[in-house]
Design a protein around this motif. Structure first.
Motif, PDB file in Angstrom:
ATOM      1  N   THR A 247      64.707 -48.765  19.332  1.00  0.00           N
ATOM      2  CA  THR A 247      63.754 -49.732  19.760  1.00  0.00           C
ATOM      3  C   THR A 247      62.438 -50.020  18.947  1.00  0.00           C
ATOM      4  O   THR A 247      62.090 -51.280  18.853  1.00  0.00           O
ATOM      5  CB  THR A 247      62.941 -49.532  21.114  1.00  0.00           C
TER       6      THR A 247
ATOM      7  N   GLU B 190      64.808 -66.681  20.586  1.00  0.00           N
ATOM      8  CA  GLU B 190      66.136 -66.309  20.747  1.00  0.00           C
ATOM      9  C   GLU B 190      66.419 -64.866  20.263  1.00  0.00           C
ATOM     10  O   GLU B 190      67.075 -64.129  20.524  1.00  0.00           O
ATOM     11  CB  GLU B 190      67.280 -67.277  20.002  1.00  0.00           C
TER      12      GLU B 190
ATOM     13  N   ARG C 157      64.189 -62.716  20.046  1.00  0.00           N
ATOM     14  CA  ARG C 157      63.460 -61.824  20.778  1.00  0.00           C
ATOM     15  C   ARG C 157      64.175 -61.345  22.012  1.00  0.00           C
ATOM     16  O   ARG C 157      64.247 -60.344  22.518  1.00  0.00           O
ATOM     17  CB  ARG C 157      62.170 -62.332  21.272  1.00  0.00           C
ATOM     18  N   SER C 158      65.064 -62.311  22.453  1.00  0.00           N
ATOM     19  CA  SER C 158      65.862 -62.092  23.597  1.00  0.00           C
ATOM     20  C   SER C 158      67.192 -61.167  23.325  1.00  0.00           C
ATOM     21  O   SER C 158      67.214 -60.371  23.896  1.00  0.00           O
ATOM     22  CB  SER C 158      66.207 -63.336  24.283  1.00  0.00           C
ATOM     23  N   ARG C 159      67.782 -61.933  22.298  1.00  0.00           N
ATOM     24  CA  ARG C 159      68.842 -61.035  21.691  1.00  0.00           C
ATOM     25  C   ARG C 159      68.670 -59.592  21.440  1.00  0.00           C
ATOM     26  O   ARG C 159      69.282 -58.688  21.801  1.00  0.00           O
ATOM     27  CB  ARG C 159      69.640 -61.901  20.581  1.00  0.00           C
TER      28      ARG C 159
ATOM     29  N   GLY D 292      65.903 -57.884  21.816  1.00  0.00           N
ATOM     30  CA  GLY D 292      65.298 -57.076  22.877  1.00  0.00           C
ATOM     31  C   GLY D 292      66.343 -56.638  24.015  1.00  0.00           C
ATOM     32  O   GLY D 292      66.194 -55.302  24.316  1.00  0.00           O
ATOM     33  N   ARG D 293      67.384 -57.362  24.070  1.00  0.00           N
ATOM     34  CA  ARG D 293      68.192 -57.095  25.192  1.00  0.00           C
ATOM     35  C   ARG D 293      69.285 -55.851  24.470  1.00  0.00           C
ATOM     36  O   ARG D 293      69.597 -54.997  25.195  1.00  0.00           O
ATOM     37  CB  ARG D 293      69.109 -58.286  25.777  1.00  0.00           C
ATOM     38  N   LEU D 294      69.593 -56.033  23.364  1.00  0.00           N
ATOM     39  CA  LEU D 294      70.387 -54.994  22.677  1.00  0.00           C
ATOM     40  C   LEU D 294      69.531 -53.894  22.574  1.00  0.00           C
ATOM     41  O   LEU D 294      70.509 -52.659  22.757  1.00  0.00           O
ATOM     42  CB  LEU D 294      70.677 -55.685  21.205  1.00  0.00           C
TER      43      LEU D 294
ATOM     44  N   ARG E  79      67.456 -52.744  24.768  1.00  0.00           N
ATOM     45  CA  ARG E  79      67.163 -51.983  25.871  1.00  0.00           C
ATOM     46  C   ARG E  79      68.512 -51.357  26.269  1.00  0.00           C
ATOM     47  O   ARG E  79      68.692 -50.347  26.924  1.00  0.00           O
ATOM     48  CB  ARG E  79      67.067 -52.973  27.047  1.00  0.00           C
ATOM     49  N   ILE E  80      69.968 -52.029  25.816  1.00  0.00           N
ATOM     50  CA  ILE E  80      71.124 -51.523  26.227  1.00  0.00           C
ATOM     51  C   ILE E  80      71.222 -50.246  25.282  1.00  0.00           C
ATOM     52  O   ILE E  80      71.709 -49.243  26.051  1.00  0.00           O
ATOM     53  CB  ILE E  80      72.320 -52.572  25.734  1.00  0.00           C
ATOM     54  N   TRP E  81      70.752 -50.309  24.043  1.00  0.00           N
ATOM     55  CA  TRP E  81      70.954 -48.873  23.317  1.00  0.00           C
ATOM     56  C   TRP E  81      69.924 -47.757  23.896  1.00  0.00           C
ATOM     57  O   TRP E  81      70.623 -46.723  24.019  1.00  0.00           O
ATOM     58  CB  TRP E  81      70.605 -49.195  22.024  1.00  0.00           C
TER      59      TRP E  81
ATOM     60  N   ASN F 119      68.804 -47.672  27.073  1.00  0.00           N
ATOM     61  CA  ASN F 119      69.351 -46.934  28.314  1.00  0.00           C
ATOM     62  C   ASN F 119      70.602 -46.042  28.002  1.00  0.00           C
ATOM     63  O   ASN F 119      70.770 -44.997  28.597  1.00  0.00           O
ATOM     64  CB  ASN F 119      69.955 -48.164  29.340  1.00  0.00           C
TER      65      ASN F 119
END
Length: 154
Positions: A16, A99, A101-103, A105-107, A109-111, A113
């Motif tokens: 992160t 885009e 930030r979204s892409r 940021g979500r990746l 968070r997946i990592w 988690n």
């Protein structure tokens, strides 16, 4: 960040933090004038840096998930940094930053988690061939290279 702070980072924080660093630099890329960044034997642009960070996160996430499922990871077929596409040369706009930030940021968070759900044993004695998952996270931390290649364009 000091060496002590780095060594105390969790694997999730390593990933992160890399994404946060990339996005902090990307916020300055709205000023990009089209000048290519020549680093080592490659060329970098804002779009290419974002693409490479995202591809790197996806590639190793697929590897980790396959190994956890007891499968052989699929080899990647990215062109990686060797290729600079027409899309990489486009101006970097506010919409592109949104885009990214979204892409990313979500990746991230997946990592985070996934890594946080693993035990220390799983992080350090990961199934299958290759780096441990802790080592993978630290390897991904080095993806700041792509963003740093473009740099701060404030």
């Amino acid at each position: 960040m000091t060496e002590t702070e780095t060594s105390q980072q969790t694997p999730a924080q390593a990933v992160t933090g890399m994404v946060d660093h990339t996005l902090e630099l990307a916020a300055t890329w709205l000023n990009w004038d089209g000048t290519l960044a020549h680093v080592d034997d490659r060329v970098y642009t804002p779009h290419k840096a974002i693409r490479r960070v995202a591809d790197h996160l996806i590639d190793h996430l697929a590897e980790m998930e396959a190994r956890l499922a007891g499968e052989e990871p699929q080899p990647d077929h990215w062109h990686a940094s060797m290729v600079t596409t027409e899309a990489d040369l486009a101006p970097f706009t506010q919409a592109d930053l949104d885009e990214a930030r979204s892409r990313l940021g979500r990746l991230a968070r997946i990592w985070a988690n996934r890594l946080d759900a693993l035990t220390a044993e799983q992080l350090d004695h990961s199934p299958g061939e290759g780096w441990t998952f802790r080592e993978l996270a630290l390897h991904l931390k080095g993806s700041t290279y792509y963003a740093d290649s473009v740099g701060d364009l404030s």
